[in-house]
Design a protein around this motif. Sequence first.
Motif, PDB file in Angstrom:
ATOM      1  N   ALA A  17     -43.165  27.852  -7.149  1.00  0.00           N
ATOM      2  CA  ALA A  17     -42.367  29.081  -7.148  1.00  0.00           C
ATOM      3  C   ALA A  17     -41.292  29.047  -6.063  1.00  0.00           C
ATOM      4  CB  ALA A  17     -43.278  30.289  -6.943  1.00  0.00           C
ATOM      5  N   ILE A  18     -41.657  28.503  -4.888  1.00  0.00           N
ATOM      6  CA  ILE A  18     -40.683  28.391  -3.795  1.00  0.00           C
ATOM      7  C   ILE A  18     -39.558  27.444  -4.185  1.00  0.00           C
ATOM      8  CG2 ILE A  18     -40.348  27.565  -1.434  1.00  0.00           C
ATOM      9  CD1 ILE A  18     -43.213  28.537  -0.833  1.00  0.00           C
ATOM     10  N   LYS A  19     -39.921  26.318  -4.803  1.00  0.00           N
ATOM     11  CA  LYS A  19     -38.908  25.354  -5.230  1.00  0.00           C
ATOM     12  C   LYS A  19     -37.941  25.971  -6.240  1.00  0.00           C
ATOM     13  CE  LYS A  19     -41.535  21.057  -4.672  1.00  0.00           C
ATOM     14  NZ  LYS A  19     -42.167  19.918  -5.384  1.00  0.00           N
ATOM     15  N   LYS A  20     -38.502  26.701  -7.213  1.00  0.00           N
ATOM     16  CA  LYS A  20     -37.647  27.335  -8.216  1.00  0.00           C
ATOM     17  C   LYS A  20     -36.717  28.356  -7.590  1.00  0.00           C
ATOM     18  CE  LYS A  20     -40.580  26.762 -12.314  1.00  0.00           C
ATOM     19  NZ  LYS A  20     -41.377  27.464 -13.351  1.00  0.00           N
ATOM     20  N   THR A  21     -37.230  29.104  -6.620  1.00  0.00           N
ATOM     21  CA  THR A  21     -36.399  30.106  -5.939  1.00  0.00           C
ATOM     22  C   THR A  21     -35.241  29.443  -5.211  1.00  0.00           C
ATOM     23  OG1 THR A  21     -38.330  31.548  -5.639  1.00  0.00           O
ATOM     24  CG2 THR A  21     -36.418  31.969  -4.251  1.00  0.00           C
ATOM     25  N   ILE A  22     -35.534  28.343  -4.510  1.00  0.00           N
ATOM     26  CA  ILE A  22     -34.479  27.625  -3.785  1.00  0.00           C
ATOM     27  C   ILE A  22     -33.454  27.040  -4.753  1.00  0.00           C
ATOM     28  CG2 ILE A  22     -33.999  25.647  -2.295  1.00  0.00           C
ATOM     29  CD1 ILE A  22     -36.734  26.119  -0.979  1.00  0.00           C
ATOM     30  N   ASP A  23     -33.942  26.432  -5.845  1.00  0.00           N
ATOM     31  CA  ASP A  23     -33.040  25.841  -6.838  1.00  0.00           C
ATOM     32  C   ASP A  23     -32.116  26.890  -7.448  1.00  0.00           C
ATOM     33  OD1 ASP A  23     -34.061  23.355  -6.425  1.00  0.00           O
ATOM     34  OD2 ASP A  23     -35.448  23.412  -8.124  1.00  0.00           O
ATOM     35  N   LEU A  24     -32.704  28.027  -7.817  1.00  0.00           N
ATOM     36  CA  LEU A  24     -31.892  29.091  -8.414  1.00  0.00           C
ATOM     37  C   LEU A  24     -30.905  29.670  -7.407  1.00  0.00           C
ATOM     38  CD1 LEU A  24     -34.613  30.983 -10.513  1.00  0.00           C
ATOM     39  CD2 LEU A  24     -32.715  29.611 -11.391  1.00  0.00           C
ATOM     40  N   GLY A  25     -31.346  29.805  -6.164  1.00  0.00           N
ATOM     41  CA  GLY A  25     -30.454  30.318  -5.125  1.00  0.00           C
ATOM     42  C   GLY A  25     -29.275  29.398  -4.888  1.00  0.00           C
ATOM     43  N   PHE A  26     -29.542  28.075  -4.827  1.00  0.00           N
ATOM     44  CA  PHE A  26     -28.449  27.129  -4.601  1.00  0.00           C
ATOM     45  C   PHE A  26     -27.529  27.060  -5.810  1.00  0.00           C
ATOM     46  CE2 PHE A  26     -26.559  22.853  -4.329  1.00  0.00           C
ATOM     47  CZ  PHE A  26     -26.017  22.944  -3.052  1.00  0.00           C
ATOM     48  N   ARG A  27     -28.108  27.184  -7.010  1.00  0.00           N
ATOM     49  CA  ARG A  27     -27.291  27.168  -8.220  1.00  0.00           C
ATOM     50  C   ARG A  27     -26.355  28.380  -8.260  1.00  0.00           C
ATOM     51  NH1 ARG A  27     -31.004  26.689 -13.102  1.00  0.00           N
ATOM     52  NH2 ARG A  27     -31.588  24.823 -11.905  1.00  0.00           N
ATOM     53  N   ASP A  28     -26.895  29.538  -7.896  1.00  0.00           N
ATOM     54  CA  ASP A  28     -26.058  30.737  -7.852  1.00  0.00           C
ATOM     55  C   ASP A  28     -24.968  30.610  -6.785  1.00  0.00           C
ATOM     56  OD1 ASP A  28     -27.566  31.858  -9.848  1.00  0.00           O
ATOM     57  OD2 ASP A  28     -28.865  33.006  -8.484  1.00  0.00           O
ATOM     58  N   PHE A  29     -25.333  29.982  -5.665  1.00  0.00           N
ATOM     59  CA  PHE A  29     -24.356  29.786  -4.589  1.00  0.00           C
ATOM     60  C   PHE A  29     -23.217  28.886  -5.042  1.00  0.00           C
ATOM     61  CE2 PHE A  29     -22.814  27.243  -1.000  1.00  0.00           C
ATOM     62  CZ  PHE A  29     -22.413  28.245  -0.123  1.00  0.00           C
ATOM     63  N   THR A  30     -23.552  27.797  -5.724  1.00  0.00           N
ATOM     64  CA  THR A  30     -22.507  26.874  -6.185  1.00  0.00           C
ATOM     65  C   THR A  30     -21.600  27.526  -7.225  1.00  0.00           C
ATOM     66  OG1 THR A  30     -24.021  25.971  -7.847  1.00  0.00           O
ATOM     67  CG2 THR A  30     -23.909  24.837  -5.723  1.00  0.00           C
ATOM     68  N   ARG A  31     -22.184  28.358  -8.090  1.00  0.00           N
ATOM     69  CA  ARG A  31     -21.365  29.031  -9.101  1.00  0.00           C
ATOM     70  C   ARG A  31     -20.449  30.068  -8.468  1.00  0.00           C
ATOM     71  NH1 ARG A  31     -26.098  29.968 -13.699  1.00  0.00           N
ATOM     72  NH2 ARG A  31     -26.165  27.806 -14.438  1.00  0.00           N
ATOM     73  N   ALA A  32     -20.937  30.716  -7.412  1.00  0.00           N
ATOM     74  CA  ALA A  32     -20.154  31.783  -6.779  1.00  0.00           C
ATOM     75  C   ALA A  32     -19.074  31.232  -5.854  1.00  0.00           C
ATOM     76  CB  ALA A  32     -21.082  32.720  -6.005  1.00  0.00           C
ATOM     77  N   TYR A  33     -19.367  30.125  -5.158  1.00  0.00           N
ATOM     78  CA  TYR A  33     -18.454  29.671  -4.108  1.00  0.00           C
ATOM     79  C   TYR A  33     -17.907  28.264  -4.333  1.00  0.00           C
ATOM     80  CZ  TYR A  33     -20.391  33.661  -1.605  1.00  0.00           C
ATOM     81  OH  TYR A  33     -20.780  34.929  -1.248  1.00  0.00           O
ATOM     82  N   GLY A  34     -18.278  27.622  -5.446  1.00  0.00           N
ATOM     83  CA  GLY A  34     -17.789  26.264  -5.703  1.00  0.00           C
ATOM     84  C   GLY A  34     -16.275  26.187  -5.768  1.00  0.00           C
ATOM     85  N   ASP A  35     -15.650  27.129  -6.473  1.00  0.00           N
ATOM     86  CA  ASP A  35     -14.188  27.139  -6.583  1.00  0.00           C
ATOM     87  C   ASP A  35     -13.528  27.379  -5.224  1.00  0.00           C
ATOM     88  OD1 ASP A  35     -14.374  26.697  -9.278  1.00  0.00           O
ATOM     89  OD2 ASP A  35     -14.217  28.817  -9.826  1.00  0.00           O
TER      90      ASP A  35
END
Length: 295
Positions: A17-35
Motif C-alpha cells: 500500500a505504501i509503494k502504491k501511494t508513493i507511485d501514484l504520488g510521483f505519477r501525479d507530480f510528473t503529470r502536474a509539473y513535468g511541463d
Amino acid sequence: MDWLTEFPAMDRSSLTAIKKTIDLGFRDFTRAYGDAFETALSPVKWFMFWMEDLLTDSPWILVLLAIAGIAYAASRSIKIAGSVAIILLLVGYFGMWEDTMSTIAMTIVATLLAIVVGIPIGILMARSDRVQAIFNPILDVMQTMPSFVYLVPVIMLLGIGRVPGLIAVMVYAIPPIIRLTNLGIRLVDKDVLEAADAFGSSSWQRLKNVQMPLALPTIMAGVNQTIMMALAMVVVAAMIGVPGLGLGILRSINNQYFTLGMFNGLAIVGIAIIFDRVSQAYGKRLQKHLEVVHG
C-alpha cells in the motif's frame, strides 16, 4: 502462534500500500509539473544543442586544433596536446568522429552543470556543520546507487531524450565536486584565515580571495572525478536515446557487433584519457603556482 504467520502477510500488504501511494504520488507530480520542468530546462537544452552543433558541424580540423590548443593552454605540455591530437585523429580515421563529438558535448555540458550546482552546495557544507550533516548521507546514497536507477525518475518526469539523459548524467556525476569543494575549503590553513580577518576581510572577501583560491587544486580534483563519472554515465544514458558512442555500444550489444562495441569502447577510453590528463595537469599547475605564491 497464529500471529507469527499472519504478521508477515500483514506487513507485506501494508508495504504494498505504501509503494502504491508513493507511485501514484510521483505519477501525479510528473503529470502536474513535468511541463514546467521542461520549460525551466529550455536554456540548458539550447546550450546542449548549441555545443553539440558547434563540435559536429564545424570543420574537423578546426575542432581538432581547438581541443589540442585548449589542452596545451591548460597543461602547458606539448606532449599532452600532441597525444590529444593523435587520439582525435584515430577517432576520425575509424569513422567515429560525430559520435565522439556528441559524447564530448554531453560530457562538457553535464560537467559544467555539476560545477554550477555543486560548488555552491560544497561551499554551504564547508561553512556549516549542520548543512554538512544533512548532505553527507544524501551524497553517500548517491554514490552507492546503481547508475541505471538514475534513469527511472528522470524518464518519468521528462520522458526519453537528450535533456533527461543530461539531467541523469549531471545528478550522477555531481557528488565528487560537492565533497571536494567542501574538503578543500575546510583544509585551508586557519592561520591564513586569521590573517585575512586581521586585515578586516568580510566573510565574502575571505571566501573569494583566500579560501577559494587555496582550495582550487582540491576543487579541480573534484572536477576531474566529476568528468570521469559523467563520461561513464553518458554511456548508460544511451538507453534513453542520448546520442554518441554509448549508442554504438548499445547497438553492438543488441546485434552482436563485436568490432563496433570494441571501437566505440576504445574511443570512450581515449576521451577519458584526454579529460583526465588535461584536468590533472591543470590542477598540478595550480598547485605549483599556489606553492610559489604562498611559499
